[in-house]
Design an enzyme around this catalytic site. Sequence first.
Site, PDB file in Angstrom:
ATOM      1  NE  ARG A 176       6.183  -1.945  -6.775  1.00  0.00           N
ATOM      2  CZ  ARG A 176       4.924  -1.694  -7.084  1.00  0.00           C
ATOM      3  NH1 ARG A 176       4.645  -0.991  -8.166  1.00  0.00           N
ATOM      4  NH2 ARG A 176       3.927  -2.139  -6.338  1.00  0.00           N
ATOM      5  NE  ARG A 180      -2.324   0.840 -12.007  1.00  0.00           N
ATOM      6  CZ  ARG A 180      -3.305   0.959 -11.128  1.00  0.00           C
ATOM      7  NH1 ARG A 180      -4.440   1.521 -11.484  1.00  0.00           N
ATOM      8  NH2 ARG A 180      -3.157   0.511  -9.896  1.00  0.00           N
ATOM      9  NE  ARG A 253       7.295  15.486   7.606  1.00  0.00           N
ATOM     10  CZ  ARG A 253       7.497  16.802   7.670  1.00  0.00           C
ATOM     11  NH1 ARG A 253       8.374  17.310   8.528  1.00  0.00           N
ATOM     12  NH2 ARG A 253       6.803  17.625   6.904  1.00  0.00           N
ATOM     13  NE  ARG A 284      -4.496  12.547   1.963  1.00  0.00           N
ATOM     14  CZ  ARG A 284      -4.659  11.227   2.026  1.00  0.00           C
ATOM     15  NH1 ARG A 284      -4.772  10.527   0.907  1.00  0.00           N
ATOM     16  NH2 ARG A 284      -4.694  10.597   3.183  1.00  0.00           N
ATOM     17  CD  GLU A 304      -4.865  14.147   4.763  1.00  0.00           C
ATOM     18  OE1 GLU A 304      -3.715  13.738   4.475  1.00  0.00           O
ATOM     19  OE2 GLU A 304      -5.864  13.401   4.778  1.00  0.00           O
ATOM     20  CE1 TYR A 352       0.936   4.637   6.035  1.00  0.00           C
ATOM     21  CE2 TYR A 352       1.268   2.885   4.427  1.00  0.00           C
ATOM     22  CZ  TYR A 352       0.503   3.911   4.937  1.00  0.00           C
ATOM     23  OH  TYR A 352      -0.701   4.206   4.370  1.00  0.00           O
ATOM     24  CG  ASP A 354      -1.106  -0.560   2.890  1.00  0.00           C
ATOM     25  OD1 ASP A 354      -1.137   0.676   3.035  1.00  0.00           O
ATOM     26  OD2 ASP A 354      -0.607  -1.117   1.891  1.00  0.00           O
TER      27      ASP A 354
END
Length: 377
Positions: A176, A180, A253, A284, A304, A352, A354
Amino acid sequence: MNTSPCTYDYLVVGAGLFGTVFAQQAYAAGKKVLVVDKRPHVGGNVYTEEQAGIQVHRYGAHIFHTNDEGVWQYITRFATFNRFTNSPVANYRGELYSLPFNMYTFNKMWGVTTPQQAAEKIEQQRAEAGITTPQNLEEQAISLVGRDIYEKLIKGYTEKQWGRPCTELPAFIIKRLPVRLTYDNNYFNALHQGIPTGGYTAMVQRMLHGIQVRTGVDYLEHRAELNSLAKKVVYTGPVDAYFRYSLGTLQYRSVRFETELLDIPNYQGVAAMNYTDAETPWTRIIEHKHFEFGTQPQTVISRECSSEWHPGDEPYYPVNDARNAALYAKYRELAAAEPRTIFGGRLAEYRYYDMDAVIRSALDSAAKELSHHIPTA
């Protein structure tokens, strides 16, 4: 190492967040713990180091955010967090857009001023694409947000990030996309968010207070000797390396950082600027002082650049395609058959994470392991 056999209850391999939290919990429960890390410092990828009075995120930006009250209560025992809110900016060939996709983004993209106008524009582009069953990431993204947003803000960035055309990436990578229809550019929908005052390294050092830590020690090179020191091992390194790549090598990666100290007070005016065109080689630029509202006369930036991972490189992002998922499932079976070793964290679980999820996983793992040693209320 002049240490008698089984001096420790736990040998923790890796001083990143998972290893640090597990070690802290075990030590608090009265266990004898040794932490080793092959890097010359603790903290893993959240490591920060001071440069010109600025806390520099050596291995990329780490912004803490969570809705897990238990994790928040735990981590704030070791650090005071500031009020930093992640509001990155996307730079597409000099055009600047607000992220995540919100009314500021849609106003800049199409000139719309109301949520209804924005929703109608997105729906119009989705209908024009006519994609009912997305076959790849490109089709998935267009079916969610339309072609304009995909072309300017998703395509180039994603292809640089993964090193492959979006038409060759699986659709499930983008399940998804946040849209907003408000003027809210807070990237994370989290009740708690911020950066530890003074950086992550100081926080990790407080967590490890009283625990024996040895840096510059490669566990895989000294496995037999280190294993003999403890009853159990908590391993947070690459799972395929633990098994000597016996089933094959998992893909990642990697990221290369180009860090500069600039003799100006402000380079880009925001902590994170994403470059979403294909031509700019970096994904970025991070300006570290803005994480802590810095007023130093100089600034430090890091470009990066995403790259293909090769043995010896730092592994960052698992390549979650079918081939690697199947290979990891086989390694997970091997890991489950190791009674003396607990596998945890980003590399050992090939996923991955958080930061708050890593902490929660380590707390849960420690609670399960130590439950019969921790008094219940």
